[in-house]
Design a protein around this motif. Structure first.
Motif, short mmCIF file in Angstrom:
data_model
loop_
_atom_site.label_atom_id
_atom_site.label_comp_id
_atom_site.label_asym_id
_atom_site.label_seq_id
_atom_site.Cartn_x
_atom_site.Cartn_y
_atom_site.Cartn_z
N LEU A 272 -12.27 -8.29 7.72
CA LEU A 272 -12.37 -7.80 9.11
C LEU A 272 -13.54 -8.50 9.81
CD1 LEU A 272 -11.72 -3.96 8.62
CD2 LEU A 272 -10.11 -5.68 9.46
N ARG A 273 -14.66 -8.67 9.10
CA ARG A 273 -15.82 -9.37 9.70
C ARG A 273 -15.43 -10.80 10.08
NH1 ARG A 273 -19.25 -12.46 7.03
NH2 ARG A 273 -18.86 -11.58 4.98
N GLY A 274 -14.55 -11.39 9.26
CA GLY A 274 -14.13 -12.78 9.52
C GLY A 274 -12.99 -12.87 10.53
N GLY A 275 -12.60 -11.73 11.12
CA GLY A 275 -11.57 -11.77 12.16
C GLY A 275 -10.15 -11.75 11.64
N VAL A 276 -9.97 -11.42 10.34
CA VAL A 276 -8.61 -11.33 9.79
C VAL A 276 -8.11 -9.90 10.02
CG1 VAL A 276 -7.17 -11.56 7.74
CG2 VAL A 276 -9.19 -13.03 8.02
N ALA A 277 -6.96 -9.76 10.67
CA ALA A 277 -6.44 -8.41 10.97
C ALA A 277 -5.73 -7.87 9.73
CB ALA A 277 -5.47 -8.50 12.14
N VAL A 278 -6.39 -6.99 9.01
CA VAL A 278 -5.78 -6.36 7.84
C VAL A 278 -5.49 -4.91 8.20
CG1 VAL A 278 -6.07 -5.80 5.40
CG2 VAL A 278 -7.22 -7.80 6.35
N PRO A 279 -4.23 -4.45 8.12
CA PRO A 279 -3.97 -3.03 8.39
C PRO A 279 -4.80 -2.18 7.45
CG PRO A 279 -1.92 -4.24 8.02
CD PRO A 279 -3.04 -5.17 7.68
N ASN A 280 -5.39 -1.11 7.95
CA ASN A 280 -6.17 -0.23 7.07
C ASN A 280 -6.29 1.12 7.74
OD1 ASN A 280 -9.14 0.10 8.30
ND2 ASN A 280 -8.35 -1.93 8.81
N SER A 281 -6.53 2.14 6.93
CA SER A 281 -6.69 3.48 7.52
C SER A 281 -7.75 4.27 6.79
CB SER A 281 -5.34 4.21 7.51
OG SER A 281 -5.49 5.49 8.03
N CYS A 282 -7.43 4.83 5.60
CA CYS A 282 -8.33 5.82 5.00
C CYS A 282 -9.58 5.19 4.40
CB CYS A 282 -7.58 6.64 3.95
SG CYS A 282 -7.31 5.77 2.39
N ARG A 283 -9.51 3.96 4.00
CA ARG A 283 -10.62 3.23 3.35
C ARG A 283 -11.12 3.94 2.11
NH1 ARG A 283 -13.91 -0.26 7.71
NH2 ARG A 283 -12.20 -0.53 9.16
N ALA A 284 -10.24 4.68 1.48
CA ALA A 284 -10.62 5.41 0.26
C ALA A 284 -9.57 5.22 -0.84
CB ALA A 284 -10.78 6.89 0.58
N GLY A 285 -8.68 4.26 -0.67
CA GLY A 285 -7.69 3.97 -1.72
C GLY A 285 -6.49 4.90 -1.72
N ALA A 286 -6.41 5.80 -0.72
CA ALA A 286 -5.30 6.78 -0.73
C ALA A 286 -4.07 6.28 -0.02
CB ALA A 286 -5.76 8.09 -0.11
N CYS A 287 -4.26 5.62 1.16
CA CYS A 287 -3.08 5.30 1.97
C CYS A 287 -2.44 3.96 1.60
CB CYS A 287 -3.45 5.31 3.46
SG CYS A 287 -4.47 3.92 3.98
N GLN A 288 -3.18 3.12 0.91
CA GLN A 288 -2.68 1.83 0.44
C GLN A 288 -2.27 0.88 1.57
OE1 GLN A 288 0.07 2.00 -2.83
NE2 GLN A 288 -1.14 3.51 -3.94
N SER A 289 -2.68 1.19 2.81
CA SER A 289 -2.23 0.31 3.90
C SER A 289 -2.94 -1.04 3.87
CB SER A 289 -2.39 0.98 5.26
OG SER A 289 -3.65 1.51 5.44
N LEU B 2 -3.34 -1.01 14.39
CA LEU B 2 -3.78 0.29 13.86
C LEU B 2 -2.72 0.80 12.88
CD1 LEU B 2 -6.07 2.52 14.42
CD2 LEU B 2 -4.24 3.72 15.62
N ALA B 3 -3.17 1.26 11.73
CA ALA B 3 -2.23 1.68 10.68
C ALA B 3 -2.56 3.10 10.23
CB ALA B 3 -2.34 0.73 9.49
N ARG B 4 -1.54 3.93 10.06
CA ARG B 4 -1.73 5.28 9.55
C ARG B 4 -0.55 5.65 8.67
NH1 ARG B 4 -6.18 4.47 11.13
NH2 ARG B 4 -7.31 5.55 12.78
N SER B 5 -0.83 6.44 7.63
CA SER B 5 0.24 6.82 6.71
C SER B 5 0.83 8.18 7.08
CB SER B 5 -0.33 6.91 5.29
OG SER B 5 -0.89 5.68 4.93
N TYR B 6 2.14 8.32 6.90
CA TYR B 6 2.82 9.59 7.15
C TYR B 6 3.89 9.80 6.08
CZ TYR B 6 0.30 9.46 11.48
OH TYR B 6 -0.74 9.41 12.37
#
Ligand SMILES: Cc1cc2nc3c(=O)[nH]c(=O)nc-3n(C[C@H](O)[C@H](O)[C@H](O)COP(=O)(O)OP(=O)(O)OC[C@H]3O[C@@H](n4cnc5c(N)ncnc54)[C@H](O)[C@@H]3O)c2cc1C
Length: 325
Positions: free
Chosen positions: A24-41, A129-133
């Motif tokens: 993300l710091r390098g400007g690569v758009a990686v989908p992400n959400s929980c940042r805790a290993g739960a959503c796997q996005s 923006l990524a979110r799990s449902y």
């Protein structure tokens, strides 16, 4: 210092950073959400280099072998090359968005997705923006996918879903993921499905799937909310009780007056009073992360085997970073 190779970008992982932070710091758009290993996005695949085992927690053995890892958990010991063009999103079309309660909407999507009721998908907004449902629908019974989305006051995705999505709009999905689904290996086994809020989505999916597959053992679904207004699909669940003698539906709320089918109390204490012993049960737990953790521990201590407890904690993303000075 490990280096992450992503196409023509070569980014050093700074002290304390995860691969997700670095990209993300390098400007690569990686989908992400929980940042805790739960959503796997933020799942990626290393085409060269070995991600640490701690970044592969919760992935299937076949995925681990192929070099998949969760960027939010990955603090690499060696250089990694990220495979590009993996896990391409699946296109989906909005069928409709409809209220289920004061703060929950049902989103139905048309998509060619193979899944099991109770698994979850990651919804991608056009800006990344990524979110799990979790999936409340049952393949083979319901044509559109069905998601139950709790609309948070300042929720970036949930507000967008509730206010801006209209029939015919296109979105993208990743997944499905997760092992919170029914398997017909023991049709007479008692099943306990317990969860809070929109944790009902995967649980109703699992219950309907089990009944559809001819499960004969008792199935109890316990839905917890803060007040009775938080219970939704009550009519549908009560109809299921009428239709299937082995299905039982209970509600509990933290505040309010007791009523038929409604107990007042915390979900752990109501579950413990109803199910003091869970040896031989298969237990599914979904919803608020703190309740999921407590119910998982309680179920184990009351006799359920760890490998017969299936849980999805609805971990939310950390708040957005405050704008700089
Ligand atoms: C495996 C998995 C499955 C999930 N399944 C579902 C599902 O089926 N249905 C569902 O609704 N959600 C589900 N979630 C949660 C979902 O992914 C999102 O996190 C949620 O919809 C919020 O996203 P948002 O962008 O609207 O909110 P964001 O913009 O990400 O805001 C979330 C922020 O709101 C804050 N917050 C949390 N709770 C409250 C609250 N009660 N009031 C005010 N603020 C609060 C938190 O601090 C958090 O930082 C799941 C999550 C996971 C990991």
């Amino acid at each position: 210092m490990a280096c992450i190779h992503h196409g023509d970008r070569h980014l050093n992982v700074e002290h304390g950073e995860t691969v997700l932070d670095t990209l993300l710091r390098g400007g690569v758009a990686v989908p992400n959400s929980c940042r805790a290993g739960a959503c796997q996005s933020c799942r990626l695949r290393a085409s060269a280099g070995s991600p640490p085992a701690s970044a592969q927690l919760g992935l299937k053995a076949t995925q681990r072998e192929r070099g998949y890892f969760l960027a939010c958990l990955c603090r690499p010991d060696e250089d990694l090359t990220i495979a590009l063009g993996e896990d391409l999103p699946i296109p989906a079309t909005v069928v409709d968005v409809a209220p289920l309660s004061a703060n929950v909407v049902r989103l139905r999507l048309g998509a060619a997705l193979e899944y099991r009721a109770g698994q979850f998908v990651t919804l991608l907004r056009p800006d990344g923006l990524a979110r799990s449902y979790s999936l409340a629908s049952v393949p083979g019974e319901d044509a559109p996918l069905e998601l139950h989305v709790r609309v948070l006051p300042n929720g970036r995705m949930s507000q967008w879903i509730a206010l801006e999505l209209t029939p015919g709009m296109s979105v993208q999905l990743r997944g499905p993921e997760g092992d919170c689904f029914y398997t017909a290996s023991q049709p007479a086994q008692p099943l306990l499905l317990v969860g809070t809020g929109t944790g009902l989505a995967p649980l109703i999916g699992v219950a309907r799937d089990a009944l559809r597959q001819g499960h004969t053992g008792p199935i109890t679904l316990l839905h917890g909310a803060v007040t009775a207004a938080g219970h939704y699909l009550v009519d549908v669940l009560e109809d299921m009780c009428q239709q299937y003698p082995n299905f039982d539906y209970l509600r509990c709320a933290l505040h309010g007056d007791p009523a038929p089918g409604l107990e007042i109390g915390g979900i752990e204490s109501v579950a413990a009073a109803r199910f003091p012993k869970l040896a031989g049960h298969r237990v599914f737990i979904c919803g608020d992360p703190e309740r999921v953790q407590a119910l998982r521990k309680q179920s184990f201590l009351r006799g359920a085997r760890m490998n017969e407890i299936f849980a999805d904690a609805f971990v939310t993303a950390p708040p957005p970073a405050a704008p700089g000075p």
